[in-house]
Design an enzyme around this catalytic site. Structure first.
Site, PDB file in Angstrom:
ATOM      1  N   CYS A 234       0.825  -1.199   0.000  1.00 50.81           N
ATOM      2  CA  CYS A 234       0.000   0.000   0.000  1.00 50.81           C
ATOM      3  C   CYS A 234       0.864   1.256   0.000  1.00 50.81           C
ATOM      4  CB  CYS A 234      -0.981  -0.009   1.163  1.00 50.81           C
ATOM      5  SG  CYS A 234      -0.282   0.517   2.709  1.00 50.81           S
TER       6      CYS A 234
ATOM      7  N   CYS B  16      40.243  24.728  -9.668  1.00 47.52           N
ATOM      8  CA  CYS B  16      38.793  24.851  -9.775  1.00 47.52           C
ATOM      9  C   CYS B  16      38.470  26.265 -10.260  1.00 47.52           C
ATOM     10  CB  CYS B  16      38.165  24.608  -8.407  1.00 47.52           C
ATOM     11  SG  CYS B  16      36.395  24.872  -8.354  1.00 47.52           S
TER      12      CYS B  16
ATOM     13  N   CYS C 199      36.801  28.254  -8.822  1.00 46.50           N
ATOM     14  CA  CYS C 199      36.794  29.154  -7.669  1.00 46.50           C
ATOM     15  C   CYS C 199      38.205  29.607  -7.345  1.00 46.50           C
ATOM     16  CB  CYS C 199      36.172  28.474  -6.455  1.00 46.50           C
ATOM     17  SG  CYS C 199      37.240  27.264  -5.670  1.00 46.50           S
TER      18      CYS C 199
ATOM     19  N   CYS D 238      52.009  12.442  -2.666  1.00 51.81           N
ATOM     20  CA  CYS D 238      50.951  12.777  -1.713  1.00 51.81           C
ATOM     21  C   CYS D 238      51.349  12.424  -0.281  1.00 51.81           C
ATOM     22  CB  CYS D 238      49.653  12.055  -2.079  1.00 51.81           C
ATOM     23  SG  CYS D 238      48.940  12.617  -3.628  1.00 51.81           S
TER      24      CYS D 238
ATOM     25  N   CYS E  50      81.367  24.219  32.808  1.00 51.52           N
ATOM     26  CA  CYS E  50      81.429  22.818  33.191  1.00 51.52           C
ATOM     27  C   CYS E  50      80.045  22.246  33.381  1.00 51.52           C
ATOM     28  CB  CYS E  50      82.236  22.667  34.470  1.00 51.52           C
ATOM     29  SG  CYS E  50      81.375  23.380  35.876  1.00 51.52           S
TER      30      CYS E  50
ATOM     31  N   CYS F 125      70.523  27.134  37.842  1.00 52.09           N
ATOM     32  CA  CYS F 125      69.309  27.676  37.239  1.00 52.09           C
ATOM     33  C   CYS F 125      69.104  29.103  37.725  1.00 52.09           C
ATOM     34  CB  CYS F 125      68.130  26.788  37.604  1.00 52.09           C
ATOM     35  SG  CYS F 125      66.553  27.441  37.074  1.00 52.09           S
TER      36      CYS F 125
END
Lengths: 595, 213
Positions: free
Chosen positions: A142, A233, A235, A253, A293, A298
């Site tokens: 149907c 493209c 664009c 690629c 040396c 630090c």
């Protein structure tokens, strides 16, 4: 380089000037013939999509004398590969072809008018026979069940292959039936269905791909022959058709993917930090040793041993620290050495890659200067009217810069350990590297020469001097073109061609730059020139973006000439002086812009 | 949305020849979304003698979307002193050992329940296909890799395991109603209530327990 120059001598230094230009152009034409036989790529816009699809449908409909919907079903099944479809038809016969794709052409539509009501096996309701629809396969249900089924399938993204509802019936539902049933109550779904069918031409077609522009320009590109090519493209986006990233030949690629990632990553910086610094055991800031040396202190005041990174006291001699001993010297040094070497190697190639990209950027600024110079020259009371050679030289310069910069990325992987470590012995690698680098250097030398000459203030020169410069530029352009060609050949045949596990291949060299996809014939009427204009403008934008400058462009106003319209446009271009030569592929819009 | 009329008709249709096929479908809830299907283990297989229960969930798009079916898992509540408030552990068991049925979740790998579903199929035909799957495992397209490996490499052990699982779990549900009543009463529920609830849920012990709680 000298070899090439002299071999062309008889062309360029003999006879009058006009002849030599012609010789040059003929030369160029030969290359064009060699590298491409006319345009092999086409832009498919929203408008031409239907036409493009029709084209293939028509072929199948004519060949097999089937209805459009059946042709479409067959083509979708075979991913729009008409040749493959015909091959199956020839090999296995039409019934196999149809059965495989789910096409039933036998008309099963017997009249249902006998019974006034029929039970639909889906909803299990009795329905009047006029509300029951049979498909080509003979199964009838149907209408409301069919509609429900279509909606579910379309929403599942199955528009292209909506099968009959009967169990194990492989038939694809009749397009026309789907359309009529849906359009009554669900026009939105009908529209969606149509769109999916149309776009299947792009999505399911290996010869067609969406343009990767962002924001998307709505176009797709179709290639006629080799999928391994670079294309532009309408664009303006130039891209590698295979991997859809920017045009990157002579890099393969995979190489380009790795290289782009490497350049993006901060890993090299991190690498540098690991090689040259050690974290302070107290404040954890990276500390660089600037001499002295192995006792390092630090900025925070903490003293530590440079060899092992451990905190120590400050009492020390040149060779030892009081109360501290560590024996990991050798091992650490080795890994550090290696990282350092890799880093230097990368820096070598990256610097050169970058240098060419950067000079491209600076040279793009040459355009204004050069245009000014040409304008002045044209004003001069001189016998010389044609300055197209300036533009030609400039576009040759741009194009070869591009080749050069990507060639460094190529070399980084070709002669590195990452990809081909087991492919070549040390000796082989050295030979190949020398071969390649010789060519690269020749090319580089000529490119720099061309760059230098183009900067000469030729507008102030006498006619004779200008003629000389013109000759040099034309010569260098030819030489550079040939060198590029040779380099591509060398990469293809001698370097990548000899690999055993050769998954690397590169887009062929195009003397005239990346091929601009032509509009599909259906759109020929639409202002081709405008499209072309817009295109080179965007090209510049994209390039500018990729090298990190902001592009400011004037709206294009002049007329460009299409690259693929052949000799006539070429002649026209020359007559117009600078009105967009045939060499405009990589040119910023302003060049073509000038009328 | 779900076609209730069709589901109702299917249920009626199914109950008509439940005797012949042994396949039953009964609603678990009033809204006809959750159903329970029952299939007897095929004769001549390690599943013979077992009664397997399958949880059926009908999606909104039924019959245009396939029903979701999976073998019923058994949640065993280990409690101390039958006191349900002091749960000690919860374990999930599934009754069937079969390459195309996950021994963890009971998920069934059957094409007609996925992309080969057709709206013309019914719950009954789908259950028949599941029953057929029990007779003819397809170890090349397994849902449970462990079982599939065993099936291919050590068939005898597979048969033994499958039979053991059938004996231990699937036959449990065939236990007499009296056993169930007794078990539930032992848990501390009134007998009359237990009987009426058991009857309401068609003798499903777990379901009855859920209602009683």
């Amino acid at each position: 380089m000298e070899d090439y120059a002299t071999s062309d001598d008889d062309f360029h230094y003999s006879s009058d000037q006009e002849d030599s230009v012609d010789a040059y152009e003929n030369d160029d034409q030969d290359y064009a013939l060699l590298s491409s036989k006319g345009p092999t790529t086409q832009v498919i816009t929203k408008e031409s999509l239907l036409a493009a699809q029709r084209e293939d449908l028509r072929r199948v409909m004519d060949m097999l004398s089937v209805k459009e919907q059946h042709a479409r079903t067959l083509l979708i099944f075979h991913r729009w590969d008409v040749e493959k479809l015909f091959a199956v038809y020839v090999d296995k016969g039409i019934s196999f072809l149809f059965a495989e794709a789910g096409v039933s052409v036998d008309e099963h539509r017997e009249s249902d008018s006998v019974a006034s009501a029929v039970m639909c096996l889906i909803c299990m309701e009795d329905v009047p026979s006029n509300e029951l629809t049979r498909m080509d396969c003979g199964h009838g249900f149907c209408n409301s069940c069919w509609i429900e089924h279509f909606i579910v399938k379309i929403n599942e993204g199955q528009s292209k292959r909506i099968r009959c509802m009967a169990h194990k019936c492989n038939s694809i539902c009749d397009e026309a039936v789907v359309r009529t049933l849906l359009s009554r109550q669900h026009p939105d779904m009908a529209e969606k269905y149509e769109r999916f069918l149309l776009e299947s031409y792009i999505e399911d077609n290996k010869r067609v791909k969406w343009c990767p522009s962002t924001p998307h320009c709505g176009n797709a590109i179709r290639v006629d022959e080799d999928e391994l090519c670079e294309v532009e493209c309408s664009c303006g986006v130039q891209f590698c058709f295979k991997c859809l990233s920017e045009a990157h030949s002579p890099c393969s690629c995979l190489m380009w993917e790795l290289w782009a990632k490497k350049c993006r990553d901060e890993s090299e910086t991190v690498n540098w930090i690991t090689v040259h610094t050690k974290p302070c055991p107290k404040c954890h800031k990276p500390v660089e040793k600037n001499g002295g040396c192995n006792l390092v202190s630090c900025i925070c005041g903490q003293a530590f041993c440079w060899l092992c990174g451990g905190a120590t006291g400050r009492e020390h001699t040149w060779s030892s620290i009081a109360g501290h001993s560590c024996g990991r010297y050798k091992e650490q040094e080795k890994t550090a050495e290696r990282a350092k070497r890799d880093l230097y190697r990368y820096m070598h190639y990256h610097n050169r890659y970058k240098a060419h990209t950067d000079s491209f950027k600076i040279e793009s600024k040459l355009k204004e200067t050069i245009q000014g110079k040409v304008a002045i020259s044209e004003e001069k009371d001189s016998t010389l009217r044609d300055y197209s050679w300036v533009n030609n030289g400039l576009s040759r310069l741009f194009r070869s810069r591009r080749v050069l910069s990507y060639s460094y990325a190529f070399a980084f992987y070709m002669f590195g350990d990452e990809l081909f470590k087991d492919e070549m012995t040390e000796a082989q690698r050295e030979i190949k590297q020398n071969l390649f680098e010789d060519q690269q250097q020749q090319l580089e030398a000529n490119v720099e020469k061309l760059s230098k000459i183009l900067e000469e203030p030729f507008e102030t020169f006498s006619d004779d001097k200008v003629m000389e410069i013109r000759m040099q530029i034309i010569n260098l352009s030819t030489v550079i073109d040939k060198l590029c060609q040779k380099m591509y050949e060398c990469i293809e045949n001698d370097l990548l061609g000899s690999l055993h596990h050769g998954i690397h291949s590169i887009a062929p060299y195009k003397s005239k730059g990346i091929e601009r996809a032509s509009e599909l014939s259906v759109c020929w009427g639409n202002n081709v020139n405008d499209t072309e204009m817009l295109l080179s403008e965007k090209d510049y934008c994209i390039y500018a973006a990729s090298v990190g400058v902001t592009a400011e462009l004037d709206r294009p106003s002049g007329s460009g000439s299409s690259d693929d319209s052949g000799c006539s446009s070429r002649k026209r271009a020359r007559k117009e002086g600078l009105g967009g030569g045939f060499f405009d592929l990589n040119l910023p819009a302003e060049f073509v812009d000038r009328n | 949305m779900l076609d209730f009329a069709r589901v109702q008709k299917e249920l009626v249709e199914c109950s008509k020849d439940a005797e012949g096929s042994g396949i039953k479908v009964s609603p678990k809830s009033d809204n006809l979304v959750l159903l329970i299907g029952t299939i007897p283990g095929p004769v001549g297989t390690p599943y013979e003698g077992g009664i397997f229960q399958i949880d059926i969930t009908l999606p909104d798009g039924y019959p245009f979307e396939p029903p979701k079916m999976q073998f019923k898992t058994k949640v065993c509540l280990f409690s101390s002193d039958h006191c349900l408030s002091e749960l000690v552990a919860v374990m999930v068991w599934i009754f069937v050992w079969h390459p195309n049925i996950s021994s963890q979740s009971g998920a069934i790998c059957l094409d007609i329940l996925k992309d080969q579903w057709s709206p013309a199929l019914t719950l009954k035909t789908a259950l028949l296909s599941v029953q057929a799957l029990l007779s003819a495992p397809q170890p090349d397209d397994p849902q449970d890799a462990v079982v599939a490996q065993q099936y291919l490499k050590d068939y005898q052990t597979f048969v033994n395991t499958a039979r053991y699982w059938t004996e231990s779990f699937a036959k449990e549900s065939t236990r007499g109603i009296e056993d169930k009543v007794q078990k539930l009463v032992e848990m501390g529920f009134p007998e009359a209530q237990v009987r009426s609830v058991l009857e309401a849920v068609g003798g499903d012990e777990n379901l009855a327990l859920e209602r009683l709680l």
